[in-house]
Scaffold this motif. Structure first.
Motif, short mmCIF file in Angstrom:
data_model
loop_
_atom_site.label_atom_id
_atom_site.label_comp_id
_atom_site.label_asym_id
_atom_site.label_seq_id
_atom_site.Cartn_x
_atom_site.Cartn_y
_atom_site.Cartn_z
N LEU A 1 0.75 -1.07 0.00
CA LEU A 1 0.08 0.04 -0.04
C LEU A 1 0.80 1.09 -0.10
O LEU A 1 1.72 1.40 0.89
N LEU A 2 0.53 2.20 -0.98
CA LEU A 2 1.37 3.42 -1.06
C LEU A 2 0.36 4.46 -0.58
O LEU A 2 -0.64 4.64 -1.04
N GLN A 3 0.98 5.09 0.52
CA GLN A 3 0.27 6.39 0.96
C GLN A 3 1.00 7.48 0.91
O GLN A 3 2.28 7.77 1.29
N TYR A 4 0.28 8.79 0.34
CA TYR A 4 1.00 9.99 0.35
C TYR A 4 -0.06 11.14 0.00
O TYR A 4 -1.25 10.88 0.06
N ARG A 5 0.46 12.34 0.29
CA ARG A 5 -0.54 13.38 0.14
C ARG A 5 -0.16 14.30 -1.12
O ARG A 5 -1.00 14.65 -1.96
N ASP A 6 1.00 15.03 -0.84
CA ASP A 6 1.17 16.08 -1.85
C ASP A 6 2.35 15.29 -2.87
O ASP A 6 2.96 14.58 -2.42
N PRO A 7 2.44 15.90 -4.16
CA PRO A 7 3.64 15.39 -4.99
C PRO A 7 5.02 15.66 -4.44
O PRO A 7 5.00 16.74 -3.83
N ILE A 8 5.88 14.89 -4.58
CA ILE A 8 7.18 15.25 -3.90
C ILE A 8 8.38 15.11 -4.60
O ILE A 8 8.50 14.04 -5.47
N ILE A 9 9.04 16.14 -4.95
CA ILE A 9 10.13 16.29 -6.03
C ILE A 9 11.29 16.29 -5.05
O ILE A 9 11.40 16.97 -4.06
#
Ligand SMILES: Nc1ncnc2c1ncn2[C@@H]1O[C@H](COP(=O)(O)OP(=O)(O)OP(=O)(O)O)[C@@H](O)[C@H]1O
Ligand SMILES: [Mg+2]
Length: 452
Positions: free
Chosen positions: A331-339
């Motif tokens: 399961l992959l969890q994130y909120r905002d795009p991350i560079i």
């Protein structure tokens, strides 16, 4: 030329130049002040004479003037029209050489005169004679500076002697001082030559703490030797660890191969077991050598190939690949795009290492969290598997370290994964931590600074 000799020679030449300059200055100052003092004395004498002869008749004047003569001198009285009224001398040649001159005010004249083919220094002073505000003439005294000549010679002699002494002392002192200064460097050269000849690393013996650049140099050299020694030890430790690790799977392969050779394919069940074991051990060796290569490349070119990495899509790719390969739920969890600015391949390798562990040491769902704050980007990989005993956590990043060797063998681990991961993260100036509870699960967190 040796550096000590060079320093010595240069300082001596420099000292000679300085001394020459000082000598010239001293010589001229001496001459000037001495002549000035002589002139003052002669003016004083002239005043006395003028006082004395005032009102005297001509006969007496010459006699009186004679009393004032010193050796090699003359005294004359000159009238305003330039004629000589009286003259007394005890050096005829001198009086002849120097023509009398009327002077309205005080004059001092120092000149060289050749008398009988000999150069002589003569001081002439002229002072006016006035009576009742009327100019009567002038008094001229000429005197060969005999004392000055001899004093000049003594001075020149003393100055030359001092110069020679100073040069000798400078040469000796320079030798001694450069010896002291060069000692650590000579020590260093000797140590380096020893290292070159014997091939054995050696440190410089620092006997006295001089707290100067040479001590810093020697200390830096010693630190470098320490590092080289540590690296060499690490390398040989790695070679022995690696061969030790390779020995076990190779022994297993060899014994199963022997079994097959002796019994062939007669016993199908046993043959299958042997082939399976050989295959799994060979895979283990293959993985291990891949890890060795990774480690070697990390060792060799520590430089990272930094680029802008889209962490979300990178993790999605890995998630997809791992899901397909291992048929496990990730399961992959994130909120905002991350560079992220990092070496993409290396970061990918770290995430795979962590997921590989989570897959090996758990059997349920695996979670990945991607977060960022003001300072850092955080990647967490969480599993609900067997966990790691608390006391083992601190060793987990060590090379070839496995919590339970027997259990790890079943899962095919070599104990290099986390070690490689930590090194990559350290290269990115980040940090990696593990929190785990036996039987509950493990969470590995990576912190990567945004502004490296
Ligand atoms: N998620 C996890 N859960 C439980 N134990 C773990 C976990 N991750 C690591 N470990 C323990 O830490 C040890 C070291 O892990 P590491 O990844 O360095 O080596 P490995 O997995 O044994 O071999 P490999 O070099 O193939 O990764 C493992 O052997 C295992 O005992
Ligand atoms: Mg691993």
């Amino acid at each position: 030329m040796k550096i000590t000799n060079k320093i010595n020679l240069l300082t001596t030449v420099w000292i000679i130049c300085i001394l020459m300059f000082i000598n010239i200055v001293v010589f001229f100052l001496f001459m000037k002040t001495t002549v000035k003092m002589e002139a003052n004395m002669m003016f004083q004498q002239a005043e006395d004479i003028i006082k004395d002869i005032r009102g005297n008749t001509s006969n007496h004047i010459e006699n009186e003037l004679k009393d004032y003569l010193t050796s090699h001198s003359y005294i004359r009285m000159i009238l305003p029209n330039g004629k000589t009224a009286y003259e007394v001398t005890n050096d005829k040649f001198l009086a002849e050489k120097i023509k009398g001159k009327f002077a309205e005010e005080k004059q001092a004249d120092n000149r060289m005169v050749t008398i009988n083919h000999q150069e002589k220094q003569v001081l002439i002073i002229r002072t006016p004679i006035k009576q009742g505000g009327q100019m009567k003439g002038s008094l001229e005294i000429g005197e060969e500076l005999l004392g000055l000549e001899s004093r000049k010679d003594i001075l020149l002699w003393i100055l030359s002697l001092c110069t020679v002494l100073a040069v000798i002392l400078s040469l000796l002192g320079g030798r001694w001082l450069s010896g002291i200064i060069m000692r650590p460097i000579s020590n260093m050269i000797k140590t380096m030559e020893d290292i070159e000849q014997s091939g054995v690393l050696k440190k410089i013996n620092i006997q006295i703490e001089t707290k100067d650049e040479l001590e810093t140099m020697a200390k830096t050299f010693n630190r470098m030797i320490d590092r080289l020694q540590a690296n060499m030890e690490k390398q040989s430790q790695f070679v022995s660890d690696a061969s030790h690790e390779l020995k076990t799977p190779l022994t297993i392969i060899k014994s199963y191969a022997n079994l097959l050779r002796r019994h062939g394919l007669k016993n199908k069940e046993m043959a299958n077991e042997a082939i399976e074991a050989i295959h799994s051990e060979a895979t283990r060796i293959q993985k291990m050598t891949e890890h060795f290569l990774d480690l070697a490349s990390l060792e060799k070119d520590a430089a990272l190939e930094i680029s802008e990495v889209n962490l979300i899509s990178l993790c999605q790719d890995i998630q997809k690949q791992m899901k397909e390969a291992y048929k496990r739920e990730i399961l992959l969890q994130y909120r905002d795009p991350i560079i992220l600015k990092a070496d993409e391949l290396k970061i990918k390798q770290v995430i795979i290492i962590l997921l590989d562990n989570a897959i090996k040491y758990s059997s349920s769902i695996i979670e990945m969290f991607l977060e960022r704050n003001e300072y850092q980007i955080i990647i967490r990989v969480k599993d609900y598997g067997i966990g790691i005993p608390q006391e083992e956590i601190e060793n987990i990043f060590e090379r070839f370290y496995r919590v339970d060797k027997a259990r790890s063998r079943e899962t095919g681990g070599s104990g290099l994964g986390l070690h490689i991961a930590k090194r990559i993260i350290k290269l990115h100036k980040g940090d990696i931590t593990i929190s785990s509870k036996e039987g509950v699960g493990t969470e590995v967190s990576i912190y990567l600074p945004i502004d490296r």
